[in-house]
Design a protein around this motif. Sequence first.
Motif, PDB file in Angstrom:
ATOM      1  N   GLU A 159       0.834  -1.200   0.000  1.00  0.00           N
ATOM      2  CA  GLU A 159       0.000   0.000   0.000  1.00  0.00           C
ATOM      3  C   GLU A 159       0.875   1.260   0.000  1.00  0.00           C
ATOM      4  N   ALA A 160       1.908   1.251   0.840  1.00  0.00           N
ATOM      5  CA  ALA A 160       2.749   2.432   1.023  1.00  0.00           C
ATOM      6  C   ALA A 160       3.685   2.683  -0.153  1.00  0.00           C
ATOM      7  N   THR A 161       4.123   1.624  -0.834  1.00  0.00           N
ATOM      8  CA  THR A 161       5.182   1.790  -1.842  1.00  0.00           C
ATOM      9  C   THR A 161       4.751   1.449  -3.268  1.00  0.00           C
ATOM     10  N   GLY A 162       3.687   0.664  -3.423  1.00  0.00           N
ATOM     11  CA  GLY A 162       3.297   0.203  -4.758  1.00  0.00           C
ATOM     12  C   GLY A 162       4.105  -1.006  -5.226  1.00  0.00           C
ATOM     13  N   LEU A 163       5.019  -1.476  -4.390  1.00  0.00           N
ATOM     14  CA  LEU A 163       5.829  -2.642  -4.782  1.00  0.00           C
ATOM     15  C   LEU A 163       4.959  -3.901  -4.834  1.00  0.00           C
ATOM     16  N   ALA A 164       5.290  -4.799  -5.764  1.00  0.00           N
ATOM     17  CA  ALA A 164       4.607  -6.096  -5.812  1.00  0.00           C
ATOM     18  C   ALA A 164       5.156  -6.963  -4.684  1.00  0.00           C
ATOM     19  N   ILE A 165       4.289  -7.685  -4.025  1.00  0.00           N
ATOM     20  CA  ILE A 165       4.711  -8.525  -2.897  1.00  0.00           C
ATOM     21  C   ILE A 165       5.004  -9.950  -3.371  1.00  0.00           C
ATOM     22  N   VAL A 166       6.208 -10.408  -3.045  1.00  0.00           N
ATOM     23  CA  VAL A 166       6.625 -11.769  -3.390  1.00  0.00           C
ATOM     24  C   VAL A 166       6.898 -12.499  -2.075  1.00  0.00           C
ATOM     25  N   THR A 167       6.116 -13.533  -1.797  1.00  0.00           N
ATOM     26  CA  THR A 167       6.330 -14.248  -0.537  1.00  0.00           C
ATOM     27  C   THR A 167       6.050 -15.730  -0.717  1.00  0.00           C
ATOM     28  N   GLU A 168       6.664 -16.517   0.157  1.00  0.00           N
ATOM     29  CA  GLU A 168       6.671 -17.968  -0.037  1.00  0.00           C
ATOM     30  C   GLU A 168       5.465 -18.681   0.565  1.00  0.00           C
ATOM     31  N   VAL A 169       5.043 -19.733  -0.122  1.00  0.00           N
ATOM     32  CA  VAL A 169       4.072 -20.666   0.446  1.00  0.00           C
ATOM     33  C   VAL A 169       4.789 -22.001   0.600  1.00  0.00           C
ATOM     34  N   THR A 170       4.585 -22.654   1.724  1.00  0.00           N
ATOM     35  CA  THR A 170       5.341 -23.886   1.979  1.00  0.00           C
ATOM     36  C   THR A 170       4.480 -25.152   1.929  1.00  0.00           C
ATOM     37  N   CYS A 171       3.158 -24.987   1.863  1.00  0.00           N
ATOM     38  CA  CYS A 171       2.285 -26.172   1.743  1.00  0.00           C
ATOM     39  C   CYS A 171       0.981 -25.752   1.055  1.00  0.00           C
ATOM     40  N   PRO A 172       0.252 -26.696   0.481  1.00  0.00           N
ATOM     41  CA  PRO A 172      -0.973 -26.339  -0.265  1.00  0.00           C
ATOM     42  C   PRO A 172      -1.978 -25.553   0.570  1.00  0.00           C
ATOM     43  N   GLU A 173      -2.065 -25.854   1.861  1.00  0.00           N
ATOM     44  CA  GLU A 173      -3.065 -25.176   2.710  1.00  0.00           C
ATOM     45  C   GLU A 173      -2.781 -23.681   2.819  1.00  0.00           C
ATOM     46  N   GLN A 174      -1.530 -23.270   2.625  1.00  0.00           N
ATOM     47  CA  GLN A 174      -1.194 -21.846   2.752  1.00  0.00           C
ATOM     48  C   GLN A 174      -1.579 -21.029   1.513  1.00  0.00           C
ATOM     49  N   VAL A 175      -1.837 -21.713   0.406  1.00  0.00           N
ATOM     50  CA  VAL A 175      -2.009 -20.980  -0.852  1.00  0.00           C
ATOM     51  C   VAL A 175      -3.156 -19.978  -0.776  1.00  0.00           C
ATOM     52  N   ARG A 176      -4.340 -20.427  -0.353  1.00  0.00           N
ATOM     53  CA  ARG A 176      -5.501 -19.518  -0.264  1.00  0.00           C
ATOM     54  C   ARG A 176      -5.287 -18.445   0.801  1.00  0.00           C
ATOM     55  N   ARG A 177      -4.523 -18.805   1.818  1.00  0.00           N
ATOM     56  CA  ARG A 177      -4.287 -17.880   2.934  1.00  0.00           C
ATOM     57  C   ARG A 177      -3.356 -16.741   2.516  1.00  0.00           C
ATOM     58  N   VAL A 178      -2.358 -17.057   1.715  1.00  0.00           N
ATOM     59  CA  VAL A 178      -1.347 -16.071   1.327  1.00  0.00           C
ATOM     60  C   VAL A 178      -1.811 -15.246   0.127  1.00  0.00           C
ATOM     61  N   GLN A 179      -2.588 -15.872  -0.739  1.00  0.00           N
ATOM     62  CA  GLN A 179      -2.961 -15.265  -2.022  1.00  0.00           C
ATOM     63  C   GLN A 179      -3.473 -13.821  -1.950  1.00  0.00           C
ATOM     64  N   PRO A 180      -4.374 -13.484  -1.023  1.00  0.00           N
ATOM     65  CA  PRO A 180      -4.869 -12.095  -1.009  1.00  0.00           C
ATOM     66  C   PRO A 180      -3.788 -11.061  -0.699  1.00  0.00           C
ATOM     67  N   TYR A 181      -2.717 -11.473  -0.067  1.00  0.00           N
ATOM     68  CA  TYR A 181      -1.667 -10.537   0.357  1.00  0.00           C
ATOM     69  C   TYR A 181      -0.506 -10.469  -0.628  1.00  0.00           C
ATOM     70  N   ALA A 182      -0.415 -11.436  -1.514  1.00  0.00           N
ATOM     71  CA  ALA A 182       0.777 -11.538  -2.371  1.00  0.00           C
ATOM     72  C   ALA A 182       0.437 -11.282  -3.828  1.00  0.00           C
ATOM     73  N   ASP A 183       1.395 -10.709  -4.553  1.00  0.00           N
ATOM     74  CA  ASP A 183       1.243 -10.555  -6.006  1.00  0.00           C
ATOM     75  C   ASP A 183       1.883 -11.732  -6.722  1.00  0.00           C
ATOM     76  N   VAL A 184       2.861 -12.332  -6.092  1.00  0.00           N
ATOM     77  CA  VAL A 184       3.553 -13.501  -6.656  1.00  0.00           C
ATOM     78  C   VAL A 184       3.751 -14.505  -5.523  1.00  0.00           C
ATOM     79  N   LEU A 185       3.414 -15.763  -5.769  1.00  0.00           N
ATOM     80  CA  LEU A 185       3.630 -16.804  -4.767  1.00  0.00           C
ATOM     81  C   LEU A 185       4.974 -17.483  -5.050  1.00  0.00           C
ATOM     82  N   GLN A 186       5.799 -17.529  -4.035  1.00  0.00           N
ATOM     83  CA  GLN A 186       7.116 -18.157  -4.189  1.00  0.00           C
ATOM     84  C   GLN A 186       7.059 -19.611  -3.716  1.00  0.00           C
TER      85      GLN A 186
END
Length: 341
Positions: A159-186
């Motif tokens: 929000e503050a910078t306009g940067l795309a967020i790249v963050t890791e998911v380590t198991c399938p259950e995290q995918v839906r949880r991380v998705q709204p916050y990330a622009d790229v899933l690592q």
Amino acid sequence: MIVVMDRRSSREHVDHVVALLDEMGVRAHVINGTAHRMVELLEVGGRFDRGRVERAPMVDKVLDGPVPILAAGRTAGGEADRTIEVPLGRRGVIGGRKLGVIAGPCSVESEDRLMEVAAAVASAGAVGLRGGAFKPRTSPYSFQGHEDRALEMLARAREATGLAIVTEVTCPEQVRRVQPYADVLQVGSRNMHNSALLKAVGGQERPVLLKRGWCASLEEFLFAAEYVMHAGNGNVILCERGIRSYEAYVRNTLALAVVPEVKRVSNLPIIVDPSHGTGRAHLVTPMSRAAVACGADGLLVEVHTAPDQAWSDGQQSLRVDEFQALMKGLGPLADVCGRTL
Ligand code: PEP
Ligand code: MN
């Protein structure tokens, strides 16, 4: 034996091939995926007529061996000379003429530190902010990440910078949880072989940053990308991050020759992580330059406001001033390489 269908084929064309095989007494298994439709021949008897199958409507080819690299292959999509451009948030793409640099701390620590580093890398020209919320650490006693709290901090940094967020998911259950916050899933190096996770990130629409397994061959790396693509997501960014060797002066051996080799055999963009690729901060700048020189589409760099106080990977993190100097120097180099920064 595998029957590979034309990319324009429909379900009916596949059914027709299966019926034809049935008539010939061949047991077949349909490989369902969105990247390529295929039919695997399980038992081939004397009545099998290969020519008839090859001539059936919308059959591309019949392969004798195992399925080769297809979706991540050079001619997939018929655009052999172009690297696929993968969107990176609102700001840019990875895979065009412009180099994309993603930078930030190894793990999200505090909001103040994250905001400080985010503002600094944004003003230095980064397009993405990296930062681990779920940390796949080698030791269970090391900091494992702030999880959901970190995701919220990352979203505020976007929000503050306009940067795309790249963050890791380590198991399938995290995918839906991380998705709204990330622009790229690592998908990290330790999980490159995790087919359940690859299918999960392939079944959603965010681009995927796929890191090379630390003991994976190039073929295994590309097959991991195929898992994601076969599940329906063609937006895969490959990331070379070093492989394990007998060398002790580095944490990993950065295998840069993979960059031009990927360009030769695949349309996928590839970026380089010189931080994990060397494990030593003093090697990050020279190897970043080398990565750009050999054709990488971008970089993933760990940056910290105080590396000696970092909760993870401080020894390989650049200080902010070092990152600014790196970015400044990359401009003219990008120019020489026919790229822009
Ligand atoms: C990371 O980028 O945060 C990371 C853990 O790297 P790798 O998966 O390459 O070890
Ligand atoms: Mn790290």
